[in-house]
Enzyme design. Structure first.
Site, PDB file in Angstrom:
ATOM      1  N   CYS A 160      66.566  57.119 -90.095  1.00  0.00           N
ATOM      2  CA  CYS A 160      67.656  57.684 -89.326  1.00  0.00           C
ATOM      3  C   CYS A 160      67.194  58.996 -88.706  1.00  0.00           C
ATOM      4  O   CYS A 160      66.342  59.685 -89.260  1.00  0.00           O
ATOM      5  CB  CYS A 160      68.906  57.970 -90.144  1.00  0.00           C
ATOM      6  SG  CYS A 160      69.554  56.536 -90.997  1.00  0.00           S
ATOM      7  N   TRP A 210      69.295  53.721 -89.188  1.00  0.00           N
ATOM      8  CA  TRP A 210      68.587  52.572 -89.759  1.00  0.00           C
ATOM      9  C   TRP A 210      69.316  52.286 -91.061  1.00  0.00           C
ATOM     10  O   TRP A 210      69.274  53.091 -91.995  1.00  0.00           O
ATOM     11  CB  TRP A 210      67.121  52.937 -90.002  1.00  0.00           C
ATOM     12  CG  TRP A 210      66.330  51.799 -90.561  1.00  0.00           C
ATOM     13  CD1 TRP A 210      65.707  50.822 -89.845  1.00  0.00           C
ATOM     14  CD2 TRP A 210      66.064  51.514 -91.938  1.00  0.00           C
ATOM     15  NE1 TRP A 210      65.083  49.944 -90.695  1.00  0.00           N
ATOM     16  CE2 TRP A 210      65.278  50.342 -91.991  1.00  0.00           C
ATOM     17  CE3 TRP A 210      66.408  52.128 -93.146  1.00  0.00           C
ATOM     18  CZ2 TRP A 210      64.831  49.785 -93.172  1.00  0.00           C
ATOM     19  CZ3 TRP A 210      65.971  51.562 -94.333  1.00  0.00           C
ATOM     20  CH2 TRP A 210      65.184  50.409 -94.340  1.00  0.00           C
ATOM     21  N   GLU A 253      46.561  42.932 -92.453  1.00  0.00           N
ATOM     22  CA  GLU A 253      47.154  43.656 -91.332  1.00  0.00           C
ATOM     23  C   GLU A 253      47.583  42.685 -90.230  1.00  0.00           C
ATOM     24  O   GLU A 253      48.659  42.840 -89.638  1.00  0.00           O
ATOM     25  CB  GLU A 253      46.143  44.697 -90.801  1.00  0.00           C
ATOM     26  CG  GLU A 253      46.541  45.437 -89.545  1.00  0.00           C
ATOM     27  CD  GLU A 253      47.874  46.169 -89.640  1.00  0.00           C
ATOM     28  OE1 GLU A 253      48.430  46.310 -90.741  1.00  0.00           O
ATOM     29  OE2 GLU A 253      48.372  46.589 -88.574  1.00  0.00           O
ATOM     30  N   ARG A 256      63.368  56.331 -85.131  1.00  0.00           N
ATOM     31  CA  ARG A 256      63.676  56.437 -86.555  1.00  0.00           C
ATOM     32  C   ARG A 256      64.730  55.431 -87.001  1.00  0.00           C
ATOM     33  O   ARG A 256      65.066  55.352 -88.179  1.00  0.00           O
ATOM     34  CB  ARG A 256      64.171  57.854 -86.877  1.00  0.00           C
ATOM     35  CG  ARG A 256      63.165  58.929 -86.562  1.00  0.00           C
ATOM     36  CD  ARG A 256      63.770  60.301 -86.778  1.00  0.00           C
ATOM     37  NE  ARG A 256      63.898  60.605 -88.172  1.00  0.00           N
ATOM     38  CZ  ARG A 256      62.970  61.176 -88.914  1.00  0.00           C
ATOM     39  NH1 ARG A 256      61.818  61.500 -88.366  1.00  0.00           N
ATOM     40  NH2 ARG A 256      63.167  61.426 -90.181  1.00  0.00           N
ATOM     41  N   LYS A 300      51.391  42.346 -88.866  1.00  0.00           N
ATOM     42  CA  LYS A 300      51.720  42.548 -87.448  1.00  0.00           C
ATOM     43  C   LYS A 300      52.479  41.351 -86.916  1.00  0.00           C
ATOM     44  O   LYS A 300      53.475  41.491 -86.225  1.00  0.00           O
ATOM     45  CB  LYS A 300      50.415  42.747 -86.677  1.00  0.00           C
ATOM     46  CG  LYS A 300      50.457  43.702 -85.540  1.00  0.00           C
ATOM     47  CD  LYS A 300      50.232  45.151 -85.855  1.00  0.00           C
ATOM     48  CE  LYS A 300      51.157  45.726 -86.881  1.00  0.00           C
ATOM     49  NZ  LYS A 300      50.822  47.069 -87.304  1.00  0.00           N
ATOM     50  N   ASN A 344      70.669  61.933 -93.084  1.00  0.00           N
ATOM     51  CA  ASN A 344      69.497  61.073 -93.193  1.00  0.00           C
ATOM     52  C   ASN A 344      69.047  61.156 -94.645  1.00  0.00           C
ATOM     53  O   ASN A 344      68.915  62.250 -95.182  1.00  0.00           O
ATOM     54  CB  ASN A 344      68.399  61.604 -92.245  1.00  0.00           C
ATOM     55  CG  ASN A 344      67.037  60.994 -92.523  1.00  0.00           C
ATOM     56  OD1 ASN A 344      66.939  59.858 -92.962  1.00  0.00           O
ATOM     57  ND2 ASN A 344      66.002  61.766 -92.265  1.00  0.00           N
ATOM     58  N   GLY A 345      68.819  60.017 -95.291  1.00  0.00           N
ATOM     59  CA  GLY A 345      68.404  60.025 -96.690  1.00  0.00           C
ATOM     60  C   GLY A 345      69.248  59.036 -97.479  1.00  0.00           C
ATOM     61  O   GLY A 345      69.932  58.186 -96.896  1.00  0.00           O
ATOM     62  N   HIS A 355      43.075  28.727-104.742  1.00  0.00           N
ATOM     63  CA  HIS A 355      43.730  28.976-106.038  1.00  0.00           C
ATOM     64  C   HIS A 355      45.254  28.922-105.931  1.00  0.00           C
ATOM     65  O   HIS A 355      45.947  29.546-106.721  1.00  0.00           O
ATOM     66  CB  HIS A 355      43.278  30.326-106.601  1.00  0.00           C
ATOM     67  CG  HIS A 355      41.814  30.360-106.914  1.00  0.00           C
ATOM     68  ND1 HIS A 355      41.250  29.619-107.922  1.00  0.00           N
ATOM     69  CD2 HIS A 355      40.787  31.014-106.313  1.00  0.00           C
ATOM     70  CE1 HIS A 355      39.943  29.824-107.955  1.00  0.00           C
ATOM     71  NE2 HIS A 355      39.641  30.665-106.980  1.00  0.00           N
ATOM     72  N   GLU A 363      56.104  41.158 -88.428  1.00  0.00           N
ATOM     73  CA  GLU A 363      57.082  42.194 -88.067  1.00  0.00           C
ATOM     74  C   GLU A 363      57.551  42.099 -86.624  1.00  0.00           C
ATOM     75  O   GLU A 363      58.673  42.472 -86.332  1.00  0.00           O
ATOM     76  CB  GLU A 363      56.601  43.603 -88.418  1.00  0.00           C
ATOM     77  CG  GLU A 363      55.449  44.126 -87.630  1.00  0.00           C
ATOM     78  CD  GLU A 363      55.007  45.498 -88.096  1.00  0.00           C
ATOM     79  OE1 GLU A 363      55.808  46.248 -88.647  1.00  0.00           O
ATOM     80  OE2 GLU A 363      53.823  45.819 -87.879  1.00  0.00           O
ATOM     81  N   LYS A 395      60.188  53.389 -87.033  1.00  0.00           N
ATOM     82  CA  LYS A 395      58.829  53.924 -86.959  1.00  0.00           C
ATOM     83  C   LYS A 395      58.524  54.874 -88.108  1.00  0.00           C
ATOM     84  O   LYS A 395      57.366  55.096 -88.453  1.00  0.00           O
ATOM     85  CB  LYS A 395      58.688  54.642 -85.613  1.00  0.00           C
ATOM     86  CG  LYS A 395      57.306  55.128 -85.277  1.00  0.00           C
ATOM     87  CD  LYS A 395      56.485  54.032 -84.658  1.00  0.00           C
ATOM     88  CE  LYS A 395      55.037  54.412 -84.527  1.00  0.00           C
ATOM     89  NZ  LYS A 395      54.161  53.244 -84.618  1.00  0.00           N
TER      90      LYS A 395
HETATM   91  C1  F6R Z   1      53.599  48.372 -89.461  1.00  0.00           C
HETATM   92  C2  F6R Z   1      53.942  49.739 -89.737  1.00  0.00           C
HETATM   93  C3  F6R Z   1      54.402  50.084 -91.106  1.00  0.00           C
HETATM   94  C4  F6R Z   1      53.894  51.484 -91.471  1.00  0.00           C
HETATM   95  C5  F6R Z   1      54.489  51.939 -92.805  1.00  0.00           C
HETATM   96  C6  F6R Z   1      53.946  53.280 -93.200  1.00  0.00           C
HETATM   97  O1  F6R Z   1      53.226  48.193 -88.138  1.00  0.00           O
HETATM   98  O2  F6R Z   1      53.870  50.558 -88.882  1.00  0.00           O
HETATM   99  O3  F6R Z   1      53.994  49.151 -92.048  1.00  0.00           O
HETATM  100  O4  F6R Z   1      52.514  51.444 -91.545  1.00  0.00           O
HETATM  101  O5  F6R Z   1      55.871  51.999 -92.708  1.00  0.00           O
HETATM  102  O6  F6R Z   1      54.207  54.212 -92.207  1.00  0.00           O
HETATM  103  P1  F6R Z   1      53.399  55.560 -92.113  1.00  0.00           P
HETATM  104  O7  F6R Z   1      52.020  55.237 -91.690  1.00  0.00           O
HETATM  105  O8  F6R Z   1      54.131  56.370 -91.095  1.00  0.00           O
HETATM  106  O9  F6R Z   1      53.426  56.168 -93.465  1.00  0.00           O
END
Ligand code: F6R
Length: 634
Positions: A2, A80, A509, A27, A513, A106-107, A532, A516, A629
């Protein structure tokens, strides 16, 4: 997560609040709202106007165009969802029963259920499912009680009431409060969630993060945990939780990265994938410049002695940052010969390993705000400090893309990866920046510990210096190839990625990607593990994408891929074009290169494939559902 904003201004508050909220939308973007306080011309009394909308911030902008929210003082929020679905009733601000006190937060208030049932027992009716709503009701109760005790209506009364409420809250919060009785006063407070105060000309803007201040001010004062600020047009007063005044000076920040533009690209994510050669170039210029002695070729911002007497490294991170850390741990162990272990930050906090001596703890977070990572680092610092033994002393290093972030305020040794603003919620270029930073660390540890010859170190440096050019070609080639291949995924439900050794984290990764942004279920496995259990999932509907680079596990990964092919899986290879890689039904070719740097190349086709699959499905690639983000809640 948020984003919160709050303004005490001399101009109409809502346009400024909305402009700032726009820059915090990364956010959270499932609903938004704002409340302003102004004076009724007839009664000369203050009143609060509150507007909320479900969905993206644009919906709130549209609403306010039709139905303005007047006043020079106000608070705003982009959400969020944590408690309660993304619906209008759960959007902030939340108000007390009479609509006199408004709060954005926020929190997470961890004891909200207890507080809510206590308030409900007194007859208070809640309008939302949020944890936040307890706060305006509690403040309202305190205002009433303190006023009855003889405290006059004014800033001091509001400050006392808010502080009383903060004393009973458990969890994390950054919040802003307005009260219609004193239309010129704003109160903000924080604990374990970020809040900054920006000093404008006769105006003060508070926000969760620096981009919100772009165009407003560069003079910022970050509030510290358990501090409360009382803000009026005349100034800012900061208090600790005992009500003692604290004198703190604001500081000048260098600039903002907020003016994002997609340019010729359809999405920020694609633009950011294409920016990776520049990310690498900038990183190399800054941290691996030509001309440094090969005994110490990396220009990280600390003394060479920093690397000495470290016997072990533990790395704390989440999501994509954890995957970069896993490549990092591989490099630190296999190239530099120093034991390194990666932890989910969220797990480490509650189940840390027994204390070992001379450990360096590295926190990796592109946003610098991830609550799990910050809390895990703080916990580790505390337990080591309490031990009071110099061998067990706390030594921490942060790796982030945000020089002005909570991580940078919490830790003294920080490496800024300098990838520039990343708008797409799915991390791409920041992942590359994190990887490069681990290459830098591995090189420095290897040279300080003499675990590699100078020739080997020089070779790795040379390979890294060739990266930007290689990336330019790779990205343009694979943009076309993956766009074509994405057609095959229109009805795919599950995808499996396999990799081994240094490329196993790239399989993880790649799967993250894909899931998500395309919402297709995807899983990454170490290739040897397929047999396995996961192999039971395979049939012709489940593509298996194999990341195979020449090196110690090349043939092994190819054999594992064959096992999948024998189960009718469609086999896609991210691998060099060689006779051995003819086994793949589709090949996304990467250049032949040293295994050491292969993750920096093999990640590119996986990013582009995910992007094109999601874009073809018409999904909101830059703001995927349910994500944000910056994840500032545990
Ligand atoms: C995926 C992604 C998330 C972040 C995770 C940690 O694309 O961006 O998995 O990597 O939320 O975020 P940070 O790096 O900001 O601690």
């Amino acid at each position: 997560m948020c984003g919160i904003v709050a303004l005490v201004g001399s101009r109409e508050a809502s346009p400024i609040l909305l402009e700032s909220l726009k820059k915090l939308e990364y956010r959270g973007y499932d609903s938004s709202g704002l409340a302003t306080v102004s004076i009724d011309a007839n009664t000369q009394k203050g009143f609060i106007s509150c507007r909320k909308a479900k969905g993206k911030l644009q919906n709130l902008l549209n609403l306010i165009q039709q139905d303005a929210s007047p006043g020079h003082v106000g608070i705003g929020h982009t959400r969020w969802a944590t408690h309660g679905k993304p619906e209008k009733k759960n959007a902030h601000p939340h108000l007390d029963t009479k609509g006199k006190v408004a709060v954005v937060q926020n929190g997470i208030i961890e004891n909200h259920s207890l507080l809510r049932s206590q308030l409900e027992a007194k007859g208070i009716k809640f309008r939302s499912d949020t944890d936040t709503e307890v706060i305006p009701h509690l403040i309202s109760e305190e205002l009433y009680r303190l006023n009855k005790e003889g405290h006059e209506i004014g800033g001091l009364l509001l400050q006392l009431a808010v502080q009383k409420v903060l004393d009973v809250l458990k969890g994390s919060y950054a919040l802003a409060v307005i009260w219609d009785e004193i239309p010129n006063v704003l109160i903000v407070a924080k604990s374990k969630a970020p809040l900054l105060i920006g000093f404008g000309e006769g105006e003060f803007l508070c926000a969760s993060d620096t981009p919100a201040f772009s165009g407003f001010t560069k003079t910022i004062l970050p509030l510290e945990d358990k501090e409360l600020a009382l803000i009026t047009p005349l100034g800012v007063e900061i208090y600790d939780s005992f009500g003692n005044r604290k004198l703190r000076a604001p500081k000048l920040i260098s600039g903002y990265e907020s003016d994002a533009d997609k340019g010729k690209f359809r999405h920020f994510m694609l633009k950011e994938i294409f920016e990776q050669p520049e990310t690498a170039e900038l990183w190399l210029t800054r941290y691996l410049p030509n001309g440094l002695p090969i005994e110490s070729p990396v220009a990280f911002p600390f003394e060479n002695s920093f690397y000495d007497s470290i016997e072990e490294i533990q790395i704390l991170a989440c999501g994509t940052s954890r995957h970069a850390s896993m490549v990092g741990a591989y490099l630190l162990e296999q190239f530099a010969g120093i034991p390194a272990k990666v932890f989910f930050a969220s797990e480490f906090r509650y189940a840390p390993p027994p204390l070992a001596p001379n450990v360096l703890t590295i926190g990796v977070t592109q946003s610098g705000e991830t609550a799990d990572t910050l809390a895990a680092l703080a916990m580790e610092h505390e337990r080591r400090s309490a031990y009071n033994n110099k061998d067990f002393a706390s030594r921490q290093l942060g790796i982030t893309n945000r020089g002005e972030s909570s991580l940078s305020r919490q830790i003294s040794h920080v490496i800024d990866i300098g990838a520039g603003l990343e708008v797409g919620v799915a991390a791409t270029k920041t992942f590359l920046g994190q990887l490069l930073t681990f290459y830098g660390l591995a090189i420095m540890f290897a040279s300080r510990r003499n675990s590699r010859s100078l020739k080997e170190i020089a070779e790795l440096c040379d390979l890294l210096r060739c990266l930007p050019k290689q990336l330019v070609n790779l990205i343009s080639e694979h943009n076309l190839l993956t766009e074509k291949l994405s057609h095959k995924f229109s009805s795919t439900k599950d995808v499996i990625f396999i990799g081994r050794g240094i490329n196993y984290p790239i399989a993880l990764e790649a799967a993250l990607k894909l899931k998500e942004i395309s919402y297709i279920h995807a899983q990454g496995y170490p290739a040897g593990e397929l047999k396995h259990g996961p192999i039971a999932l395979l049939d012709q509907t489940v593509p298996v994408i194999s990341i195979a680079n020449e090196g110690i596990v090349f043939e092994k990964v190819l054999s594992n891929a064959q096992e999948a092919k024998a189960r009718d899986a469609c086999l896609i290879g991210i691998a060099p074009k060689l006779p051995e890689t003819d086994i793949f039904d589709h090949l996304l070719p990467i250049p032949r290169t040293s295994e050491w740097i292969s993750p920096l190349l093999s990640v590119i086709p996986s990013q582009l494939l995910s992007y094109h699959i999601a874009a073809r499905l018409g999904l909101d690639v830059d703001q995927p559902r349910n994500l944000a983000k910056s994840v500032t809640v545990e």
